[in-house]
Design a protein around this motif. Sequence first.
Motif, PDB file in Angstrom:
ATOM      1  N   PHE A 292       0.834  -1.198   0.000  1.00 29.93           N
ATOM      2  CA  PHE A 292       0.000   0.000   0.000  1.00 29.93           C
ATOM      3  C   PHE A 292       0.875   1.257   0.000  1.00 29.93           C
ATOM      4  N   GLN A 293       1.881   1.280   0.877  1.00 28.90           N
ATOM      5  CA  GLN A 293       2.749   2.454   0.982  1.00 28.90           C
ATOM      6  C   GLN A 293       3.519   2.701  -0.313  1.00 28.90           C
ATOM      7  N   ASN A 294       3.948   1.628  -0.986  1.00 32.19           N
ATOM      8  CA  ASN A 294       4.648   1.756  -2.261  1.00 32.19           C
ATOM      9  C   ASN A 294       3.753   2.426  -3.298  1.00 32.19           C
ATOM     10  N   VAL A 295       2.490   2.023  -3.358  1.00 28.42           N
ATOM     11  CA  VAL A 295       1.552   2.620  -4.312  1.00 28.42           C
ATOM     12  C   VAL A 295       1.283   4.075  -3.943  1.00 28.42           C
ATOM     13  N   PHE A 296       1.105   4.364  -2.652  1.00 28.11           N
ATOM     14  CA  PHE A 296       0.855   5.740  -2.226  1.00 28.11           C
ATOM     15  C   PHE A 296       2.031   6.660  -2.545  1.00 28.11           C
ATOM     16  N   GLN A 297       3.252   6.185  -2.308  1.00 29.47           N
ATOM     17  CA  GLN A 297       4.430   7.038  -2.465  1.00 29.47           C
ATOM     18  C   GLN A 297       4.880   7.196  -3.908  1.00 29.47           C
ATOM     19  N   HIS A 298       4.750   6.144  -4.720  1.00 24.49           N
ATOM     20  CA  HIS A 298       5.284   6.188  -6.073  1.00 24.49           C
ATOM     21  C   HIS A 298       4.223   6.235  -7.166  1.00 24.49           C
ATOM     22  N   GLY A 299       2.967   6.016  -6.798  1.00 26.21           N
ATOM     23  CA  GLY A 299       1.896   6.006  -7.789  1.00 26.21           C
ATOM     24  C   GLY A 299       1.311   7.390  -7.992  1.00 26.21           C
ATOM     25  N   ARG A 300       0.343   7.451  -8.891  1.00 28.29           N
ATOM     26  CA  ARG A 300      -0.352   8.716  -9.136  1.00 28.29           C
ATOM     27  C   ARG A 300      -1.812   8.558  -8.713  1.00 28.29           C
ATOM     28  N   SER A 301      -2.416   9.650  -8.295  1.00 25.50           N
ATOM     29  CA  SER A 301      -3.782   9.569  -7.787  1.00 25.50           C
ATOM     30  C   SER A 301      -4.752  10.290  -8.700  1.00 25.50           C
ATOM     31  N   THR A 302      -5.966   9.782  -8.708  1.00 21.86           N
ATOM     32  CA  THR A 302      -7.076  10.381  -9.432  1.00 21.86           C
ATOM     33  C   THR A 302      -8.278  10.300  -8.513  1.00 21.86           C
ATOM     34  N   ALA A 303      -9.139  11.314  -8.544  1.00 23.23           N
ATOM     35  CA  ALA A 303     -10.246  11.314  -7.603  1.00 23.23           C
ATOM     36  C   ALA A 303     -11.496  11.929  -8.214  1.00 23.23           C
ATOM     37  N   ASN A 304     -12.619  11.550  -7.652  1.00 25.67           N
ATOM     38  CA  ASN A 304     -13.880  12.258  -7.847  1.00 25.67           C
ATOM     39  C   ASN A 304     -14.500  12.414  -6.458  1.00 25.67           C
ATOM     40  N   ARG A 305     -15.761  12.774  -6.365  1.00 26.31           N
ATOM     41  CA  ARG A 305     -16.362  13.023  -5.055  1.00 26.31           C
ATOM     42  C   ARG A 305     -16.456  11.781  -4.181  1.00 26.31           C
ATOM     43  N   GLN A 306     -16.575  10.610  -4.813  1.00 24.26           N
ATOM     44  CA  GLN A 306     -16.824   9.392  -4.054  1.00 24.26           C
ATOM     45  C   GLN A 306     -15.591   8.515  -3.839  1.00 24.26           C
ATOM     46  N   PHE A 307     -14.607   8.578  -4.744  1.00 21.11           N
ATOM     47  CA  PHE A 307     -13.470   7.668  -4.673  1.00 21.11           C
ATOM     48  C   PHE A 307     -12.159   8.382  -4.961  1.00 21.11           C
ATOM     49  N   VAL A 308     -11.081   7.847  -4.377  1.00 20.56           N
ATOM     50  CA  VAL A 308      -9.720   8.216  -4.745  1.00 20.56           C
ATOM     51  C   VAL A 308      -9.057   6.920  -5.197  1.00 20.56           C
ATOM     52  N   VAL A 309      -8.369   6.961  -6.344  1.00 22.39           N
ATOM     53  CA  VAL A 309      -7.683   5.775  -6.857  1.00 22.39           C
ATOM     54  C   VAL A 309      -6.213   6.118  -7.039  1.00 22.39           C
ATOM     55  N   TYR A 310      -5.356   5.349  -6.388  1.00 25.72           N
ATOM     56  CA  TYR A 310      -3.916   5.448  -6.579  1.00 25.72           C
ATOM     57  C   TYR A 310      -3.499   4.313  -7.496  1.00 25.72           C
ATOM     58  N   VAL A 311      -2.681   4.631  -8.512  1.00 29.03           N
ATOM     59  CA  VAL A 311      -2.278   3.632  -9.503  1.00 29.03           C
ATOM     60  C   VAL A 311      -0.761   3.651  -9.649  1.00 29.03           C
TER      61      VAL A 311
ATOM     62  N   THR B 116     -22.672   3.464  -7.448  1.00 30.30           N
ATOM     63  CA  THR B 116     -21.289   3.140  -7.112  1.00 30.30           C
ATOM     64  C   THR B 116     -20.532   2.692  -8.354  1.00 30.30           C
ATOM     65  N   LYS B 117     -21.167   1.844  -9.166  1.00 25.48           N
ATOM     66  CA  LYS B 117     -20.524   1.349 -10.388  1.00 25.48           C
ATOM     67  C   LYS B 117     -20.217   2.489 -11.351  1.00 25.48           C
ATOM     68  N   ALA B 118     -21.167   3.396 -11.536  1.00 20.53           N
ATOM     69  CA  ALA B 118     -20.951   4.527 -12.440  1.00 20.53           C
ATOM     70  C   ALA B 118     -19.808   5.412 -11.953  1.00 20.53           C
ATOM     71  N   SER B 119     -19.789   5.699 -10.662  1.00 22.06           N
ATOM     72  CA  SER B 119     -18.771   6.575 -10.100  1.00 22.06           C
ATOM     73  C   SER B 119     -17.386   5.927 -10.151  1.00 22.06           C
ATOM     74  N   LEU B 120     -17.303   4.644  -9.764  1.00 22.53           N
ATOM     75  CA  LEU B 120     -16.013   3.955  -9.770  1.00 22.53           C
ATOM     76  C   LEU B 120     -15.502   3.759 -11.194  1.00 22.53           C
ATOM     77  N   SER B 121     -16.390   3.436 -12.127  1.00 22.13           N
ATOM     78  CA  SER B 121     -15.984   3.297 -13.533  1.00 22.13           C
ATOM     79  C   SER B 121     -15.419   4.610 -14.051  1.00 22.13           C
ATOM     80  N   HIS B 122     -16.072   5.711 -13.698  1.00 23.21           N
ATOM     81  CA  HIS B 122     -15.605   7.026 -14.136  1.00 23.21           C
ATOM     82  C   HIS B 122     -14.186   7.311 -13.652  1.00 23.21           C
ATOM     83  N   VAL B 123     -13.932   7.092 -12.368  1.00 21.60           N
ATOM     84  CA  VAL B 123     -12.617   7.417 -11.816  1.00 21.60           C
ATOM     85  C   VAL B 123     -11.549   6.430 -12.318  1.00 21.60           C
ATOM     86  N   LEU B 124     -11.923   5.171 -12.577  1.00 19.54           N
ATOM     87  CA  LEU B 124     -10.958   4.214 -13.123  1.00 19.54           C
ATOM     88  C   LEU B 124     -10.583   4.560 -14.566  1.00 19.54           C
ATOM     89  N   LYS B 125     -11.555   5.009 -15.356  1.00 15.81           N
ATOM     90  CA  LYS B 125     -11.259   5.451 -16.731  1.00 15.81           C
ATOM     91  C   LYS B 125     -10.356   6.675 -16.709  1.00 15.81           C
TER      92      LYS B 125
END
Length: 119
Positions: free
Chosen positions: A13-32, A97-106
């Motif tokens: 988890f820490q590796n993804v947080f420190q070296h990955g990039r984040s994308t967010a909307n109102r409902q989710f934050v995704v680190y990749v 949830t599916k619509a919001s998560l799909s949006h942030v993953l795209k």
Amino acid sequence: MKKIQRLKKNEDFQNVFQHGRSTANRQFVVYVLAQKGQPYNRIGLSVSKKIGNAVTRNRVKRYIREIVRVLENHFNIGMDCVIIARKPTADMDYWQTKASLSHVLKKSGVLRPIKDEQK
């Protein structure tokens, strides 16, 4: 999700947080974080106590796991993702949830475009 497809260790988890990039909307934050040579994706979930009681948190996690299972054929291969649920997810049903998560993953580049008839 299969056992090999989960992020479980704090180091991962820490590796993804420190070296990955984040994308967010109102409902989710995704680190990749792209992992070269990894033939599969790994997903980690984080649902805080701020979301609600245990019943609510577990429902949100079940929704996210099911959405990932349904969309996994459309994921780009070789990525570690951490999905963090925000407070508004407690009041959402599965389809919202599916619509919001799909949006942030795209938006984050994890999910390839999906044809409309498969949504």
